[in-house]
Design a protein around this motif. Structure first.
Motif, PDB file in Angstrom:
ATOM      1  N   ALA A 438     -26.398  -0.353  35.893  1.00 30.33           N
ATOM      2  CA  ALA A 438     -25.510   0.561  35.168  1.00 30.33           C
ATOM      3  C   ALA A 438     -25.054  -0.077  33.860  1.00 30.33           C
ATOM      4  O   ALA A 438     -24.912  -1.297  33.748  1.00 30.33           O
ATOM      5  CB  ALA A 438     -24.306   0.910  36.035  1.00 30.33           C
ATOM      6  N   MET A 439     -24.794   0.781  32.862  1.00 24.59           N
ATOM      7  CA  MET A 439     -24.362   0.304  31.556  1.00 24.59           C
ATOM      8  C   MET A 439     -22.865   0.037  31.546  1.00 24.59           C
ATOM      9  O   MET A 439     -22.098   0.694  32.237  1.00 24.59           O
ATOM     10  CB  MET A 439     -24.731   1.327  30.479  1.00 24.59           C
ATOM     11  CG  MET A 439     -26.201   1.311  30.110  1.00 24.59           C
ATOM     12  SD  MET A 439     -26.612   2.586  28.915  1.00 24.59           S
ATOM     13  CE  MET A 439     -27.441   3.768  29.968  1.00 24.59           C
ATOM     14  N   ARG A 440     -22.470  -0.946  30.736  1.00 24.96           N
ATOM     15  CA  ARG A 440     -21.058  -1.274  30.571  1.00 24.96           C
ATOM     16  C   ARG A 440     -20.479  -0.489  29.395  1.00 24.96           C
ATOM     17  O   ARG A 440     -21.199  -0.080  28.491  1.00 24.96           O
ATOM     18  CB  ARG A 440     -20.884  -2.769  30.309  1.00 24.96           C
ATOM     19  CG  ARG A 440     -20.711  -3.637  31.556  1.00 24.96           C
ATOM     20  CD  ARG A 440     -21.846  -3.530  32.519  1.00 24.96           C
ATOM     21  NE  ARG A 440     -21.743  -4.486  33.629  1.00 24.96           N
ATOM     22  CZ  ARG A 440     -22.579  -4.536  34.635  1.00 24.96           C
ATOM     23  NH1 ARG A 440     -23.589  -3.677  34.714  1.00 24.96           N
ATOM     24  NH2 ARG A 440     -22.429  -5.428  35.588  1.00 24.96           N
ATOM     25  N   LEU A 441     -19.167  -0.322  29.403  1.00 26.98           N
ATOM     26  CA  LEU A 441     -18.491   0.384  28.326  1.00 26.98           C
ATOM     27  C   LEU A 441     -18.434  -0.521  27.098  1.00 26.98           C
ATOM     28  O   LEU A 441     -17.935  -1.643  27.168  1.00 26.98           O
ATOM     29  CB  LEU A 441     -17.086   0.790  28.769  1.00 26.98           C
ATOM     30  CG  LEU A 441     -16.366   1.817  27.881  1.00 26.98           C
ATOM     31  CD1 LEU A 441     -15.471   2.701  28.736  1.00 26.98           C
ATOM     32  CD2 LEU A 441     -15.535   1.124  26.817  1.00 26.98           C
ATOM     33  N   ASP A 442     -18.971  -0.044  25.985  1.00 25.31           N
ATOM     34  CA  ASP A 442     -19.049  -0.818  24.746  1.00 25.31           C
ATOM     35  C   ASP A 442     -18.057  -0.222  23.752  1.00 25.31           C
ATOM     36  O   ASP A 442     -18.343   0.774  23.081  1.00 25.31           O
ATOM     37  CB  ASP A 442     -20.477  -0.769  24.199  1.00 25.31           C
ATOM     38  CG  ASP A 442     -20.694  -1.720  23.032  1.00 25.31           C
ATOM     39  OD1 ASP A 442     -19.726  -1.960  22.283  1.00 25.31           O
ATOM     40  OD2 ASP A 442     -21.838  -2.195  22.862  1.00 25.31           O
ATOM     41  N   GLU A 443     -16.879  -0.834  23.648  1.00 22.92           N
ATOM     42  CA  GLU A 443     -15.819  -0.280  22.803  1.00 22.92           C
ATOM     43  C   GLU A 443     -16.198  -0.280  21.326  1.00 22.92           C
ATOM     44  O   GLU A 443     -15.860   0.643  20.588  1.00 22.92           O
ATOM     45  CB  GLU A 443     -14.518  -1.066  23.007  1.00 22.92           C
ATOM     46  CG  GLU A 443     -13.799  -0.757  24.312  1.00 22.92           C
ATOM     47  CD  GLU A 443     -13.174   0.638  24.325  1.00 22.92           C
ATOM     48  OE1 GLU A 443     -13.211   1.330  23.291  1.00 22.92           O
ATOM     49  OE2 GLU A 443     -12.663   1.029  25.391  1.00 22.92           O
ATOM     50  N   ASP A 444     -16.886  -1.325  20.865  1.00 27.19           N
ATOM     51  CA  ASP A 444     -17.241  -1.351  19.447  1.00 27.19           C
ATOM     52  C   ASP A 444     -18.248  -0.263  19.102  1.00 27.19           C
ATOM     53  O   ASP A 444     -18.174   0.352  18.028  1.00 27.19           O
ATOM     54  CB  ASP A 444     -17.804  -2.722  19.054  1.00 27.19           C
ATOM     55  CG  ASP A 444     -18.132  -2.785  17.579  1.00 27.19           C
ATOM     56  OD1 ASP A 444     -17.189  -2.751  16.763  1.00 27.19           O
ATOM     57  OD2 ASP A 444     -19.334  -2.830  17.234  1.00 27.19           O
ATOM     58  N   PHE A 445     -19.195  -0.006  20.014  1.00 30.47           N
ATOM     59  CA  PHE A 445     -20.146   1.078  19.759  1.00 30.47           C
ATOM     60  C   PHE A 445     -19.420   2.417  19.703  1.00 30.47           C
ATOM     61  O   PHE A 445     -19.682   3.251  18.824  1.00 30.47           O
ATOM     62  CB  PHE A 445     -21.223   1.097  20.841  1.00 30.47           C
ATOM     63  CG  PHE A 445     -22.134   2.287  20.754  1.00 30.47           C
ATOM     64  CD1 PHE A 445     -22.978   2.453  19.666  1.00 30.47           C
ATOM     65  CD2 PHE A 445     -22.151   3.253  21.751  1.00 30.47           C
ATOM     66  CE1 PHE A 445     -23.813   3.559  19.568  1.00 30.47           C
ATOM     67  CE2 PHE A 445     -22.971   4.359  21.667  1.00 30.47           C
ATOM     68  CZ  PHE A 445     -23.809   4.507  20.574  1.00 30.47           C
ATOM     69  N   LEU A 446     -18.487   2.647  20.630  1.00 32.89           N
ATOM     70  CA  LEU A 446     -17.725   3.890  20.608  1.00 32.89           C
ATOM     71  C   LEU A 446     -16.899   4.003  19.325  1.00 32.89           C
ATOM     72  O   LEU A 446     -16.784   5.074  18.732  1.00 32.89           O
ATOM     73  CB  LEU A 446     -16.817   3.965  21.834  1.00 32.89           C
ATOM     74  CG  LEU A 446     -17.539   4.136  23.169  1.00 32.89           C
ATOM     75  CD1 LEU A 446     -16.562   3.988  24.326  1.00 32.89           C
ATOM     76  CD2 LEU A 446     -18.240   5.478  23.249  1.00 32.89           C
ATOM     77  N   ARG A 447     -16.353   2.881  18.881  1.00 32.36           N
ATOM     78  CA  ARG A 447     -15.580   2.902  17.629  1.00 32.36           C
ATOM     79  C   ARG A 447     -16.475   3.302  16.460  1.00 32.36           C
ATOM     80  O   ARG A 447     -16.070   4.067  15.587  1.00 32.36           O
ATOM     81  CB  ARG A 447     -14.958   1.523  17.394  1.00 32.36           C
ATOM     82  CG  ARG A 447     -14.160   1.427  16.084  1.00 32.36           C
ATOM     83  CD  ARG A 447     -13.361   0.138  16.027  1.00 32.36           C
ATOM     84  NE  ARG A 447     -14.190  -1.045  16.186  1.00 32.36           N
ATOM     85  CZ  ARG A 447     -13.709  -2.284  16.272  1.00 32.36           C
ATOM     86  NH1 ARG A 447     -12.396  -2.483  16.250  1.00 32.36           N
ATOM     87  NH2 ARG A 447     -14.521  -3.306  16.432  1.00 32.36           N
ATOM     88  N   SER A 448     -17.719   2.794  16.470  1.00 35.75           N
ATOM     89  CA  SER A 448     -18.631   3.163  15.377  1.00 35.75           C
ATOM     90  C   SER A 448     -18.927   4.665  15.402  1.00 35.75           C
ATOM     91  O   SER A 448     -18.960   5.318  14.349  1.00 35.75           O
ATOM     92  CB  SER A 448     -19.931   2.356  15.474  1.00 35.75           C
ATOM     93  OG  SER A 448     -20.755   2.792  16.550  1.00 35.75           O
ATOM     94  N   LEU A 449     -19.137   5.230  16.603  1.00 32.64           N
ATOM     95  CA  LEU A 449     -19.396   6.667  16.691  1.00 32.64           C
ATOM     96  C   LEU A 449     -18.215   7.485  16.176  1.00 32.64           C
ATOM     97  O   LEU A 449     -18.396   8.584  15.641  1.00 32.64           O
ATOM     98  CB  LEU A 449     -19.695   7.068  18.139  1.00 32.64           C
ATOM     99  CG  LEU A 449     -21.057   6.698  18.732  1.00 32.64           C
ATOM    100  CD1 LEU A 449     -21.198   7.332  20.114  1.00 32.64           C
ATOM    101  CD2 LEU A 449     -22.206   7.122  17.842  1.00 32.64           C
TER     102      LEU A 449
END
Length: 487
Positions: A438-449
């Motif tokens: 399973a994938m982990r939550l990536d806060e920086d990627f979400l911030r970029s989106l």
């Protein structure tokens, strides 16, 4: 015996591994300039050449050797005959040749370019030197190397087997063609991190390492996806990367823990535009390697990758295999019944969409020989994918199946940061329950989106898988130095 010859050379003041030699021409240059001469020709041209001894015949006052070089271009290898006679090198040097040189040695030959009585292009030596003494004998030429030896000692495979050398050159041609095709369409190549704080972009188990400087665990990347999407957010509208991925999973004829991958993303594209791009990439590679879209496999079979490629939805493909219609509305218990009748084990708690995917993988995938885009997967099977514009239970995703194996996959990318967070949170719950993939939550990627990513299409294709499709070889034969268990 070879070590004793090395020691004897050193004792006589000869260096078995000299730093430099007065080489003036490659064997290929000699071949290009003088091929086609008749027998018994003396050109008067004196050269210095070098190569590995592949054939050796010492006959009294005249010795013959076939020396070989790897050209590094589109040719395979170049060979040239070296002749050493008592009259041309003298008694001492001829004796030293006979006492020192074995098959596999690299030698330097200085002398005149001539042709023999039989018309064989040769260099008639007036002097010679050892370029590199081989301490191990080459395998017997007429006996095929075992698969185990070829995987463990690929350098021997390259020396002995022309097909191995051709595969290496073919791989280089494929990667060059992929890059050029993407460059021609306005894509920009970037490099993204191999070491990542959060692994993501695929459902796979990562390799874990540790940074002493930061005193934190890091992951070898399983995919470059999330960083390439950050690039699109930053304004690189067409971006790609060709590099290595690492997945701590099984090893078999089509899977390697370390493998090469192409991923490409296009702003204002979709999974439809990526299908057109992927077909172009594959057919351009076929033409670069074979001169046409007809590929020739190692078993001698030929297959045409040209023309229009088939498209089928996942549910339609499974329906055809079962002989019963399957749709996103088909209940879970009905799907379980189909799986049980066909001998496909399904764990408890598996969702309907995941059962359909399992049925496809067990019953359909291996039967798809011609290039086929299998489209519109259940949304739970593609957590980073946009919902289908016509059916929210499905995702806009396809897998390209060729010769019974997945070659590439593409999405209409999910760019809504709120929905993406919900998907990541669901994945994190699975990870917390022990799902290693399973994938982990990536806060920086979400911030970029959250800064806004335009509608986009994304595609990933395995380079090793592409070589497999072009050649019919297993994955270990398409990788020059595959990972194998220690001896």
């Amino acid at each position: 015996m070879r070590r004793a010859k090395r020691a004897a050379m050193i004792a006589d003041g000869a260096d078995p591994y000299p730093v430099v030699l007065p080489r003036t021409h490659s064997l290929g240059e000699i071949r290009s300039a003088y091929d086609g001469l008749g027998p018994d020709v003396r050109t008067g041209v004196v050269v210095g050449v070098a190569g590995r001894v592949m054939f050796l015949r010492n006959a009294g006052k005249l010795c013959f050797a076939t020396i070989r070089e790897g050209s590094g271009d589109d040719d395979d290898v170049t060979e040239l005959q070296a002749m050493l006679s008592l009259a041309s090198v003298g008694e001492d040097e001829l004796a030293r040749w006979k006492a020192s040189v074995d098959l596999g040695d690299h030698v330097f030959i200085h002398g005149e370019v001539i042709t023999s009585r039989r018309g064989e292009l040769s260099v008639l030596a007036d002097s010679w030197a050892m370029a590199a003494k081989s301490l191990r004998p080459l395998p017997v030429a007429h006996k095929e190397l075992s698969e185990e030896t070829r995987a463990r000692q690929p350098y021997l495979d390259l020396i002995m087997r022309p097909a191995a050398r051709r595969t290496v050159r073919m791989r280089a041609d494929v990667i060059r063609t992929l890059r050029q095709t993407l460059y021609d369409r306005g894509f920009l190549e970037v490099e993204t991190p191999m070491l990542q704080l959060v692994h993501g972009g695929a459902a796979a188990r990562p390799f874990v390492t540790h940074s002493n400087a930061l005193n934190i665990d890091l992951y070898l990347r399983i995919a470059p996806e999330l960083f390439l999407k950050r690039s699109v957010v930053g304004g690189i509208d067409r971006v790609f990367e060709i590099n290595r991925n690492f997945r701590n999973e099984g090893i078999d004829s089509s899977h390697s823990p370390e493998f090469a991958m192409l991923e490409a993303y296009e702003a204002y594209g979709s999974y439809d535009t990526m299908a057109k791009l992927t077909r172009t990439l594959v057919t351009e590679c076929a033409c670069a390697v074979f001169g046409s879209t007809v590929v020739r496999h190692a078993d001698g079979s030929e297959h045409d990758l040209g023309g229009k490629w088939r498209e089928v939805t996942l549910h339609a493909a499974v329906s055809e295999a079962l002989g019963h219609e399957v749709t996103p509305d088909t209940p879970t218990d009905v799907l379980r019944g189909h799986a049980e009748r066909r001998g496909v084990p399904i764990p408890e708690g598996t969702s309907a969409g995941s059962i359909v995917l399992e049925l496809f993988e067990k019953l359909v995938e291996h039967t798809l020989v011609e290039p086929t885009f299998v489209r519109d997967y259940p949304i739970e099977a593609r957590p980073l994918t946009r919902q289908h514009r016509d059916d929210p239970r499905l995702s806009e995703a396809w897998d390209l199946i060729v010769f019974g194996a997945e070659l590439a996959t593409a999405y209409s990318e999910l760019v809504d940061p709120i929905v993406q967070r919900e998907r990541f949170e669901a994945q994190s719950l699975l990870a917390a329950r022990g799902d290693d993939e399973a994938m982990r939550l990536d806060e920086d990627f979400l911030r970029s989106l959250e800064y806004g990513m335009p509608p986009s299409g994304g595609m990933g294709m395995g380079i090793d898988r592409l070589l497999m499709a072009l050649t019919g070889l297993g994955i270990r034969e398409t990788i020059l130095f595959p990972l194998v268990r220690p001896e």
